[in-house]
Write a protein that holds these residues in place. Structure first.
Motif, short mmCIF file in Angstrom:
data_model
loop_
_atom_site.label_atom_id
_atom_site.label_comp_id
_atom_site.label_asym_id
_atom_site.label_seq_id
_atom_site.Cartn_x
_atom_site.Cartn_y
_atom_site.Cartn_z
N ILE A 4 66.35 0.90 76.18
CA ILE A 4 66.54 -0.16 77.18
C ILE A 4 65.79 0.18 78.46
N GLY A 5 65.94 1.40 78.93
CA GLY A 5 65.26 1.82 80.15
C GLY A 5 63.75 1.69 80.04
N ALA A 6 63.19 2.08 78.90
CA ALA A 6 61.75 2.00 78.70
C ALA A 6 61.28 0.55 78.67
N LEU A 7 62.01 -0.32 77.98
CA LEU A 7 61.60 -1.72 77.90
C LEU A 7 61.71 -2.42 79.26
N VAL A 8 62.69 -2.03 80.04
CA VAL A 8 62.81 -2.59 81.39
C VAL A 8 61.65 -2.11 82.26
N ARG A 9 61.39 -0.82 82.25
CA ARG A 9 60.35 -0.27 83.13
C ARG A 9 58.95 -0.67 82.71
N LEU A 10 58.66 -0.63 81.41
CA LEU A 10 57.29 -0.89 80.94
C LEU A 10 56.95 -2.38 80.88
N TYR A 11 57.91 -3.20 80.49
CA TYR A 11 57.61 -4.61 80.24
C TYR A 11 58.42 -5.57 81.09
N ALA A 12 59.22 -5.05 82.00
CA ALA A 12 60.04 -5.86 82.92
C ALA A 12 60.93 -6.84 82.17
N LEU A 13 61.45 -6.41 81.02
CA LEU A 13 62.36 -7.25 80.27
C LEU A 13 63.77 -7.12 80.83
N PRO A 14 64.46 -8.22 81.00
CA PRO A 14 65.86 -8.12 81.45
C PRO A 14 66.73 -7.61 80.30
N VAL A 15 67.79 -6.92 80.64
CA VAL A 15 68.71 -6.37 79.64
C VAL A 15 69.25 -7.47 78.75
N THR A 16 69.50 -8.63 79.32
CA THR A 16 70.03 -9.74 78.51
C THR A 16 69.07 -10.16 77.40
N LYS A 17 67.78 -9.98 77.61
CA LYS A 17 66.80 -10.29 76.58
C LYS A 17 66.67 -9.13 75.58
N ILE A 18 66.76 -7.91 76.07
CA ILE A 18 66.62 -6.73 75.22
C ILE A 18 67.72 -6.67 74.17
N ILE A 19 68.94 -6.97 74.57
CA ILE A 19 70.04 -6.87 73.61
C ILE A 19 69.96 -7.93 72.51
N GLU A 20 69.16 -8.95 72.70
CA GLU A 20 68.98 -10.00 71.70
C GLU A 20 67.87 -9.67 70.69
N ILE A 21 67.16 -8.57 70.88
CA ILE A 21 66.05 -8.21 69.98
C ILE A 21 66.59 -7.86 68.60
N VAL A 22 66.01 -8.48 67.59
CA VAL A 22 66.39 -8.19 66.21
C VAL A 22 65.38 -7.21 65.61
N THR A 23 65.83 -6.48 64.61
CA THR A 23 65.01 -5.40 64.04
C THR A 23 63.72 -5.88 63.42
N ASP A 24 63.66 -7.12 62.94
CA ASP A 24 62.42 -7.58 62.32
C ASP A 24 61.32 -7.85 63.34
N ARG A 25 61.62 -7.71 64.62
CA ARG A 25 60.60 -7.83 65.67
C ARG A 25 59.78 -6.55 65.83
N PHE A 26 60.22 -5.48 65.18
CA PHE A 26 59.54 -4.18 65.25
C PHE A 26 58.77 -3.96 63.96
N HIS A 27 57.53 -3.52 64.08
CA HIS A 27 56.77 -3.12 62.89
C HIS A 27 55.77 -2.04 63.24
N ARG A 28 55.42 -1.28 62.23
CA ARG A 28 54.45 -0.20 62.37
C ARG A 28 53.34 -0.41 61.36
N ASP A 29 52.14 0.01 61.76
CA ASP A 29 51.01 0.04 60.83
C ASP A 29 50.13 1.22 61.19
N ASP A 30 48.93 1.26 60.65
CA ASP A 30 48.04 2.40 60.89
C ASP A 30 47.61 2.53 62.35
#
Length: 94
Positions: A4-30
């Motif tokens: 949460i702290g990193a997403l707030v500091r790096l991307y200025a996301l409000p906590v109310t938006k961060i807690i709504e993030i679902v796991t399928d929004r994250f992905h990794r590749d090469d």
């Protein structure tokens, strides 16, 4: 929580938006780890990508009943009830 702290500091996301993030929004590749914010995939710093990967992979509780429910939770930061996000007030002291 460090995510949460990193997403707030790096991307200025409000906590109310961060807690709504679902796991399928994250992905990794090469090329790295990405988190889709709104409709835009954002390249994450390697350590933040690792923290999110660990958060998704780690068991959240030790009881069998809750663990079964947690596995079905779509939220990166599930709340007391796994099918609901955490509340902003619960993370206010992070």
């Amino acid at each position: 929580m460090r995510i949460i702290g990193a997403l707030v500091r790096l991307y200025a996301l409000p906590v109310t938006k961060i807690i709504e993030i679902v796991t399928d929004r994250f992905h990794r590749d090469d090329t790295g780890s990405y988190l889709t914010i709104d409709r835009h995939p954002v390249l994450l710093p390697p350590r933040l990508g690792q923290l999110i990967k660990e958060q998704i992979a780690q068991p959240r509780t030790t009881t069998r009943m809750r663990r079964a429910l947690d596995e079905a939770s779509p939220y990166l930061l599930p709340g007391k009830f796994p099918h609901r996000p955490a509340t902003p007030t619960g993370w206010a002291t992070c």
